[in-house]
Write a protein that holds these residues in place. Structure first.
Motif, PDB file in Angstrom:
ATOM      1  N   THR A   6      49.677   2.064 -66.388  1.00 14.47           N
ATOM      2  CA  THR A   6      50.023   2.180 -64.978  1.00 14.47           C
ATOM      3  C   THR A   6      50.892   3.402 -64.686  1.00 14.47           C
ATOM      4  O   THR A   6      51.339   3.573 -63.566  1.00 14.47           O
ATOM      5  N   SER A   7      51.130   4.252 -65.680  1.00 14.93           N
ATOM      6  CA  SER A   7      51.953   5.435 -65.455  1.00 14.93           C
ATOM      7  C   SER A   7      51.204   6.440 -64.583  1.00 14.93           C
ATOM      8  O   SER A   7      50.011   6.318 -64.348  1.00 14.93           O
ATOM      9  N   SER A   8      51.907   7.475 -64.146  1.00 16.38           N
ATOM     10  CA  SER A   8      51.290   8.476 -63.283  1.00 16.38           C
ATOM     11  C   SER A   8      50.467   9.488 -64.070  1.00 16.38           C
ATOM     12  O   SER A   8      49.791  10.320 -63.483  1.00 16.38           O
ATOM     13  N   SER A   9      50.499   9.433 -65.381  1.00 20.65           N
ATOM     14  CA  SER A   9      49.723  10.357 -66.197  1.00 20.65           C
ATOM     15  C   SER A   9      48.228  10.130 -65.991  1.00 20.65           C
ATOM     16  O   SER A   9      47.775   9.016 -65.776  1.00 20.65           O
ATOM     17  N   SER A  10      47.443  11.228 -66.070  1.00 24.37           N
ATOM     18  CA  SER A  10      45.994  11.088 -65.938  1.00 24.37           C
ATOM     19  C   SER A  10      45.348  10.678 -67.254  1.00 24.37           C
ATOM     20  O   SER A  10      44.161  10.376 -67.293  1.00 24.37           O
ATOM     21  N   ASN A  71      37.137   1.453 -61.372  1.00 21.95           N
ATOM     22  CA  ASN A  71      38.086   2.380 -60.754  1.00 21.95           C
ATOM     23  C   ASN A  71      39.476   1.793 -60.899  1.00 21.95           C
ATOM     24  O   ASN A  71      39.702   0.634 -60.512  1.00 21.95           O
ATOM     25  N   TYR A  72      40.391   2.590 -61.426  1.00 25.34           N
ATOM     26  CA  TYR A  72      41.749   2.084 -61.625  1.00 25.34           C
ATOM     27  C   TYR A  72      42.501   2.035 -60.299  1.00 25.34           C
ATOM     28  O   TYR A  72      42.482   2.997 -59.533  1.00 25.34           O
ATOM     29  N   ASP A  73      43.139   0.898 -60.030  1.00 24.44           N
ATOM     30  CA  ASP A  73      43.929   0.715 -58.815  1.00 24.44           C
ATOM     31  C   ASP A  73      45.381   0.478 -59.226  1.00 24.44           C
ATOM     32  O   ASP A  73      45.720  -0.605 -59.722  1.00 24.44           O
ATOM     33  N   PRO A  74      46.249   1.481 -59.043  1.00 26.69           N
ATOM     34  CA  PRO A  74      47.640   1.331 -59.468  1.00 26.69           C
ATOM     35  C   PRO A  74      48.370   0.186 -58.773  1.00 26.69           C
ATOM     36  O   PRO A  74      49.267  -0.414 -59.360  1.00 26.69           O
ATOM     37  N   SER A  75      47.982  -0.137 -57.539  1.00 25.92           N
ATOM     38  CA  SER A  75      48.675  -1.218 -56.834  1.00 25.92           C
ATOM     39  C   SER A  75      48.383  -2.577 -57.474  1.00 25.92           C
ATOM     40  O   SER A  75      49.190  -3.496 -57.375  1.00 25.92           O
ATOM     41  N   LEU A  76      47.224  -2.705 -58.119  1.00 26.19           N
ATOM     42  CA  LEU A  76      46.882  -3.948 -58.820  1.00 26.19           C
ATOM     43  C   LEU A  76      47.263  -3.891 -60.296  1.00 26.19           C
ATOM     44  O   LEU A  76      47.324  -4.923 -60.965  1.00 26.19           O
ATOM     45  N   GLY A  77      47.461  -2.677 -60.809  1.00 26.09           N
ATOM     46  CA  GLY A  77      47.723  -2.532 -62.234  1.00 26.09           C
ATOM     47  C   GLY A  77      46.489  -2.899 -63.053  1.00 26.09           C
ATOM     48  O   GLY A  77      46.599  -3.367 -64.178  1.00 26.09           O
ATOM     49  N   GLY A  78      45.316  -2.692 -62.448  1.00 27.61           N
ATOM     50  CA  GLY A  78      44.069  -3.034 -63.124  1.00 27.61           C
ATOM     51  C   GLY A  78      42.909  -2.275 -62.529  1.00 27.61           C
ATOM     52  O   GLY A  78      43.077  -1.452 -61.624  1.00 27.61           O
ATOM     53  N   PHE A  79      41.732  -2.571 -63.047  1.00 24.55           N
ATOM     54  CA  PHE A  79      40.510  -1.918 -62.591  1.00 24.55           C
ATOM     55  C   PHE A  79      39.838  -2.758 -61.527  1.00 24.55           C
ATOM     56  O   PHE A  79      39.874  -3.985 -61.570  1.00 24.55           O
ATOM     57  N   VAL A  80      39.184  -2.068 -60.577  1.00 24.73           N
ATOM     58  CA  VAL A  80      38.397  -2.731 -59.534  1.00 24.73           C
ATOM     59  C   VAL A  80      36.949  -2.334 -59.739  1.00 24.73           C
ATOM     60  O   VAL A  80      36.650  -1.187 -60.056  1.00 24.73           O
ATOM     61  N   THR A  81      36.062  -3.300 -59.576  1.00 22.61           N
ATOM     62  CA  THR A  81      34.634  -3.054 -59.700  1.00 22.61           C
ATOM     63  C   THR A  81      33.908  -3.766 -58.577  1.00 22.61           C
ATOM     64  O   THR A  81      34.403  -4.768 -58.046  1.00 22.61           O
TER      65      THR A  81
END
Length: 119
Positions: A6-10, A71-81
């Motif tokens: 969940t860090s800001s690193s790519s 797709n990673y969603d930082p607000s969820l701390g997980g992936f959305v599909t």
């Protein structure tokens, strides 16, 4: 402490992706990433093996889903599909040679509505 996934690193380690939650677009928890499958020749992440169902890790199903469907969603701390639970349950069956079977791979990518990564 910030979790590496969940860090800001790519960049993120595959070890940090393992266990990350997967959600539907409406926020329903679908499962988690068990591990990744990487094409040795191209270096492309071909599939995320998603664990879902079961209870406390027992009788859990695992299905390869194309990496590009996450797709990673930082607000969820997980992936959305956009893959539904029903699609996961109806995914093409695997045999012991699925990893090397381009016909199976093409059918799976087509099932999820995207072109195979090798084309």
């Amino acid at each position: 402490m910030t979790h590496p996934a969940t860090s800001s690193s790519s960049m993120v380690s595959s070890a940090d992706v393992n266990g990350t939650a997967v959600y539907s677009p409406n926020g329903e928890h679908l499962g988690h990433i068990d591990h990744l499958m990487i094409d040795k020749e191209s270096g492309v992440i071909a599939y995320a093996i998603m664990g879902f169902g079961g209870f406390l890790g027992m009788a859990e199903d695992h299905h390869p889903i194309p990496w590009k469907k996450l797709n990673y969603d930082p607000s969820l701390g997980g992936f959305v599909t956009d893959i539904t639970r029903e699609q996961l349950e109806g995914a093409p069956a695997r045999d012991e040679n699925w990893r090397d079977d381009r016909n199976w791979g093409a059918a799976t990518y087509n099932y999820y509505g995207i072109p195979p990564y090798w084309m």
